[in-house]
Design a protein around this motif. Structure first.
Motif, PDB file in Angstrom:
ATOM      1  N   LYS A  38     -10.606  19.827   5.385  1.00 33.36           N
ATOM      2  CA  LYS A  38     -11.090  18.447   5.472  1.00 33.36           C
ATOM      3  C   LYS A  38     -10.129  17.441   4.822  1.00 33.36           C
ATOM      4  O   LYS A  38     -10.478  16.277   4.669  1.00 33.36           O
ATOM      5  CB  LYS A  38     -12.463  18.338   4.801  1.00 33.36           C
ATOM      6  N   ARG A  39      -8.923  17.920   4.446  1.00 38.15           N
ATOM      7  CA  ARG A  39      -7.956  16.982   3.861  1.00 38.15           C
ATOM      8  C   ARG A  39      -7.302  16.188   4.979  1.00 38.15           C
ATOM      9  O   ARG A  39      -6.686  16.761   5.875  1.00 38.15           O
ATOM     10  CB  ARG A  39      -6.905  17.717   3.033  1.00 38.15           C
ATOM     11  N   LEU A  40      -7.429  14.860   4.911  1.00 41.49           N
ATOM     12  CA  LEU A  40      -6.954  14.010   6.001  1.00 41.49           C
ATOM     13  C   LEU A  40      -6.157  12.836   5.452  1.00 41.49           C
ATOM     14  O   LEU A  40      -6.549  12.210   4.474  1.00 41.49           O
ATOM     15  CB  LEU A  40      -8.146  13.510   6.830  1.00 41.49           C
ATOM     16  N   LEU A  41      -5.044  12.540   6.118  1.00 44.37           N
ATOM     17  CA  LEU A  41      -4.205  11.391   5.782  1.00 44.37           C
ATOM     18  C   LEU A  41      -4.331  10.360   6.887  1.00 44.37           C
ATOM     19  O   LEU A  41      -4.016  10.640   8.047  1.00 44.37           O
ATOM     20  CB  LEU A  41      -2.742  11.835   5.631  1.00 44.37           C
ATOM     21  N   ASP A  42      -4.817   9.170   6.534  1.00 48.23           N
ATOM     22  CA  ASP A  42      -5.012   8.081   7.494  1.00 48.23           C
ATOM     23  C   ASP A  42      -3.848   7.111   7.355  1.00 48.23           C
ATOM     24  O   ASP A  42      -3.828   6.275   6.438  1.00 48.23           O
ATOM     25  CB  ASP A  42      -6.354   7.393   7.219  1.00 48.23           C
ATOM     26  N   LEU A  43      -2.873   7.211   8.267  1.00 46.29           N
ATOM     27  CA  LEU A  43      -1.695   6.351   8.212  1.00 46.29           C
ATOM     28  C   LEU A  43      -1.972   5.009   8.867  1.00 46.29           C
ATOM     29  O   LEU A  43      -2.701   4.930   9.847  1.00 46.29           O
ATOM     30  CB  LEU A  43      -0.511   7.027   8.906  1.00 46.29           C
ATOM     31  N   ALA A  44      -1.332   3.965   8.316  1.00 45.56           N
ATOM     32  CA  ALA A  44      -1.555   2.588   8.773  1.00 45.56           C
ATOM     33  C   ALA A  44      -3.045   2.281   8.723  1.00 45.56           C
ATOM     34  O   ALA A  44      -3.640   1.803   9.691  1.00 45.56           O
ATOM     35  CB  ALA A  44      -0.993   2.376  10.174  1.00 45.56           C
ATOM     36  N   CYS A  45      -3.625   2.514   7.572  1.00 42.11           N
ATOM     37  CA  CYS A  45      -5.089   2.430   7.405  1.00 42.11           C
ATOM     38  C   CYS A  45      -5.602   0.999   7.381  1.00 42.11           C
ATOM     39  O   CYS A  45      -6.813   0.776   7.458  1.00 42.11           O
ATOM     40  CB  CYS A  45      -5.523   3.163   6.140  1.00 42.11           C
ATOM     41  N   GLY A  46      -4.714   0.011   7.267  1.00 42.91           N
ATOM     42  CA  GLY A  46      -5.156  -1.380   7.280  1.00 42.91           C
ATOM     43  C   GLY A  46      -6.132  -1.686   6.168  1.00 42.91           C
ATOM     44  O   GLY A  46      -5.900  -1.339   4.999  1.00 42.91           O
ATOM     45  N   THR A  47      -7.240  -2.312   6.506  1.00 42.67           N
ATOM     46  CA  THR A  47      -8.236  -2.694   5.507  1.00 42.67           C
ATOM     47  C   THR A  47      -9.226  -1.577   5.210  1.00 42.67           C
ATOM     48  O   THR A  47     -10.243  -1.809   4.559  1.00 42.67           O
ATOM     49  CB  THR A  47      -9.010  -3.944   5.957  1.00 42.67           C
ATOM     50  N   GLY A  48      -8.943  -0.376   5.707  1.00 44.01           N
ATOM     51  CA  GLY A  48      -9.725   0.797   5.311  1.00 44.01           C
ATOM     52  C   GLY A  48     -11.018   1.025   6.058  1.00 44.01           C
ATOM     53  O   GLY A  48     -11.803   1.891   5.664  1.00 44.01           O
ATOM     54  N   GLU A  49     -11.254   0.299   7.130  1.00 43.40           N
ATOM     55  CA  GLU A  49     -12.522   0.450   7.842  1.00 43.40           C
ATOM     56  C   GLU A  49     -12.711   1.889   8.345  1.00 43.40           C
ATOM     57  O   GLU A  49     -13.755   2.507   8.118  1.00 43.40           O
ATOM     58  CB  GLU A  49     -12.575  -0.531   9.020  1.00 43.40           C
ATOM     59  N   MET A  50     -11.697   2.423   9.011  1.00 38.26           N
ATOM     60  CA  MET A  50     -11.772   3.796   9.502  1.00 38.26           C
ATOM     61  C   MET A  50     -11.683   4.799   8.357  1.00 38.26           C
ATOM     62  O   MET A  50     -12.367   5.833   8.369  1.00 38.26           O
ATOM     63  CB  MET A  50     -10.635   4.041  10.505  1.00 38.26           C
ATOM     64  N   THR A  51     -10.873   4.495   7.367  1.00 38.18           N
ATOM     65  CA  THR A  51     -10.708   5.390   6.226  1.00 38.18           C
ATOM     66  C   THR A  51     -12.032   5.620   5.509  1.00 38.18           C
ATOM     67  O   THR A  51     -12.384   6.750   5.160  1.00 38.18           O
ATOM     68  CB  THR A  51      -9.684   4.801   5.238  1.00 38.18           C
ATOM     69  N   ILE A  52     -12.769   4.544   5.291  1.00 31.69           N
ATOM     70  CA  ILE A  52     -14.074   4.637   4.626  1.00 31.69           C
ATOM     71  C   ILE A  52     -15.052   5.424   5.489  1.00 31.69           C
ATOM     72  O   ILE A  52     -15.818   6.255   4.983  1.00 31.69           O
ATOM     73  CB  ILE A  52     -14.609   3.224   4.316  1.00 31.69           C
ATOM     74  N   VAL A  61     -10.148  12.055   2.212  1.00 31.26           N
ATOM     75  CA  VAL A  61      -9.178  11.216   2.910  1.00 31.26           C
ATOM     76  C   VAL A  61      -8.313  10.409   1.957  1.00 31.26           C
ATOM     77  O   VAL A  61      -8.760   9.967   0.900  1.00 31.26           O
ATOM     78  CB  VAL A  61      -9.909  10.283   3.920  1.00 31.26           C
ATOM     79  N   THR A  62      -7.057  10.247   2.344  1.00 33.44           N
ATOM     80  CA  THR A  62      -6.095   9.392   1.653  1.00 33.44           C
ATOM     81  C   THR A  62      -5.626   8.335   2.646  1.00 33.44           C
ATOM     82  O   THR A  62      -5.349   8.654   3.808  1.00 33.44           O
ATOM     83  CB  THR A  62      -4.892  10.208   1.154  1.00 33.44           C
ATOM     84  N   GLY A  63      -5.538   7.091   2.198  1.00 30.83           N
ATOM     85  CA  GLY A  63      -5.096   6.007   3.068  1.00 30.83           C
ATOM     86  C   GLY A  63      -3.711   5.516   2.703  1.00 30.83           C
ATOM     87  O   GLY A  63      -3.393   5.394   1.512  1.00 30.83           O
ATOM     88  N   VAL A  64      -2.898   5.247   3.708  1.00 31.07           N
ATOM     89  CA  VAL A  64      -1.539   4.733   3.502  1.00 31.07           C
ATOM     90  C   VAL A  64      -1.330   3.537   4.409  1.00 31.07           C
ATOM     91  O   VAL A  64      -1.707   3.560   5.590  1.00 31.07           O
ATOM     92  CB  VAL A  64      -0.484   5.815   3.814  1.00 31.07           C
ATOM     93  N   PRO A  86      -8.092   7.402  -2.527  1.00 30.54           N
ATOM     94  CA  PRO A  86      -6.758   7.009  -2.997  1.00 30.54           C
ATOM     95  C   PRO A  86      -5.998   6.291  -1.889  1.00 30.54           C
ATOM     96  O   PRO A  86      -5.939   6.771  -0.750  1.00 30.54           O
ATOM     97  CB  PRO A  86      -6.084   8.340  -3.352  1.00 30.54           C
ATOM     98  N   PHE A  87      -5.449   5.137  -2.216  1.00 35.77           N
ATOM     99  CA  PHE A  87      -4.652   4.366  -1.268  1.00 35.77           C
ATOM    100  C   PHE A  87      -3.231   4.235  -1.797  1.00 35.77           C
ATOM    101  O   PHE A  87      -3.025   4.008  -3.000  1.00 35.77           O
ATOM    102  CB  PHE A  87      -5.240   2.969  -1.059  1.00 35.77           C
ATOM    103  N   TYR A  88      -2.248   4.352  -0.898  1.00 38.10           N
ATOM    104  CA  TYR A  88      -0.841   4.270  -1.284  1.00 38.10           C
ATOM    105  C   TYR A  88      -0.092   3.325  -0.354  1.00 38.10           C
ATOM    106  O   TYR A  88      -0.347   3.307   0.854  1.00 38.10           O
ATOM    107  CB  TYR A  88      -0.172   5.644  -1.243  1.00 38.10           C
ATOM    108  N   GLN A  89       0.832   2.567  -0.925  1.00 36.66           N
ATOM    109  CA  GLN A  89       1.675   1.675  -0.148  1.00 36.66           C
ATOM    110  C   GLN A  89       2.960   2.420   0.221  1.00 36.66           C
ATOM    111  O   GLN A  89       3.776   2.751  -0.646  1.00 36.66           O
ATOM    112  CB  GLN A  89       1.985   0.406  -0.947  1.00 36.66           C
ATOM    113  N   GLN A  90       3.116   2.717   1.508  1.00 42.20           N
ATOM    114  CA  GLN A  90       4.333   3.348   2.012  1.00 42.20           C
ATOM    115  C   GLN A  90       4.550   2.936   3.461  1.00 42.20           C
ATOM    116  O   GLN A  90       3.607   2.625   4.182  1.00 42.20           O
ATOM    117  CB  GLN A  90       4.252   4.885   1.937  1.00 42.20           C
ATOM    118  N   ASN A  91       5.814   2.951   3.858  1.00 37.91           N
ATOM    119  CA  ASN A  91       6.185   2.793   5.261  1.00 37.91           C
ATOM    120  C   ASN A  91       5.977   4.141   5.940  1.00 37.91           C
ATOM    121  O   ASN A  91       6.483   5.160   5.467  1.00 37.91           O
ATOM    122  CB  ASN A  91       7.650   2.372   5.340  1.00 37.91           C
TER     123      ASN A  91
END
Length: 247
Positions: A38-52, A61-64, A86-91
């Motif tokens: 169930k470990r999931l990385l949500d890339l380009a998560c924006g404002t987190g709507e899908m991440t949440i 889930v981790t958001g980037v 956890p949210f991280y700022q990355q390209n």
């Protein structure tokens, strides 16, 4: 690209996004291909709507995202809703040090914001590095049909009480690319006056066969290519092309 103001009207712009369909597709494909974790990385998560929403459905889930402003909104939203993420700022073309995941998602045509072919390839390489063996990557992109027949030389407008915008689209210089000029008018809660700000966004897509070639070059197995959440692409009409690939 600056998202400082755009981050706070992004959810209004995205209120009709198919979040439920993305979630349903994701859960169905994880089950279909036997991914247990169930470990999931949500890339380009924006404002987190899908991440949440992913976190609410049992994913760790981790958001980037590239934008600090988007991530600030995401953190505020998740905190208010009692969800710890956890949210991280990355390209996404320069991913590093994020650990390994059972699944990685790049939804909402976010991959189309990458300007060069090399950035797309580098993103696939970074995703491959961060996926466990047998893990899945799911992403969607604009179809060529959407770029050329829906976006090019068209204007869209919305006039709501608190937010209004005019969105004009023009062909970009690169093949299958589009330039988005957006003007927003946002009402100030205290004065009732409207403040204007402008945004410029650029997107580029490629033939589905090109994405497939890049994915296979990196080492992925392309399991499915879908169109508008259906089982088979209809390339002359589909607007959204979805890929399901496995490491």
């Amino acid at each position: 690209m600056s998202y400082e103001r755009f981050a706070y009207v992004y959810d209004e712009l995205m209120k009709d996004a198919p979040y439920e369909k993305w979630l349903a597709l994701l859960t169905a494909k994880l089950e279909q291909y036997g991914v247990q974790g169930k470990r999931l990385l949500d890339l380009a998560c924006g404002t987190g709507e899908m991440t949440i929403e992913l976190a609410r459905n049992g994913f760790h889930v981790t958001g980037v995202d590239l934008s600090d402003e988007m991530l600030l909104v995401a953190q505020e939203k998740s905190s208010k809703q009692g969800v710890s993420i956890p949210f991280y700022q990355q390209n996404m073309a320069e991913l590093e040090g994020l650990g390994n995941y059972d699944c990685i998602t790049i939804f909402c045509d976010s991959l189309n914001y990458l300007k060069t072919e090399n950035e797309v390839l580098q993103t696939f390489r970074g995703v491959y590095h961060h996926l466990r063996k047998g893990g899945l990557l799911l992403f969607d992109v604009h179809s060529i049909y959407k770029m050329e027949h829906i976006f090019h030389n068209n204007t869209f407008a919305v006039n709501e009480e608190e937010v209004a915008y005019i969105w004009s689209c023009f062909p970009g210089e690169a093949p299958y690319s589009v330039e988005h000029d957006l003007s927003f008018f946002v009402q100030d809660a205290e004065s009732g006056l409207y403040e204007r700000f402008d945004e410029f966004h650029y997107q580029r897509t490629y033939m589905p066969s090109q994405y497939k070639d890049w994915l296979e070059e990196v080492g992925f197995e392309v399991l499915e290519v879908l169109a508008d959440f259906e089982e088979a692409p209809v390339e002359d009409q589909a607007e959204r092309i979805l890929f399901v690939v496995r490491k």
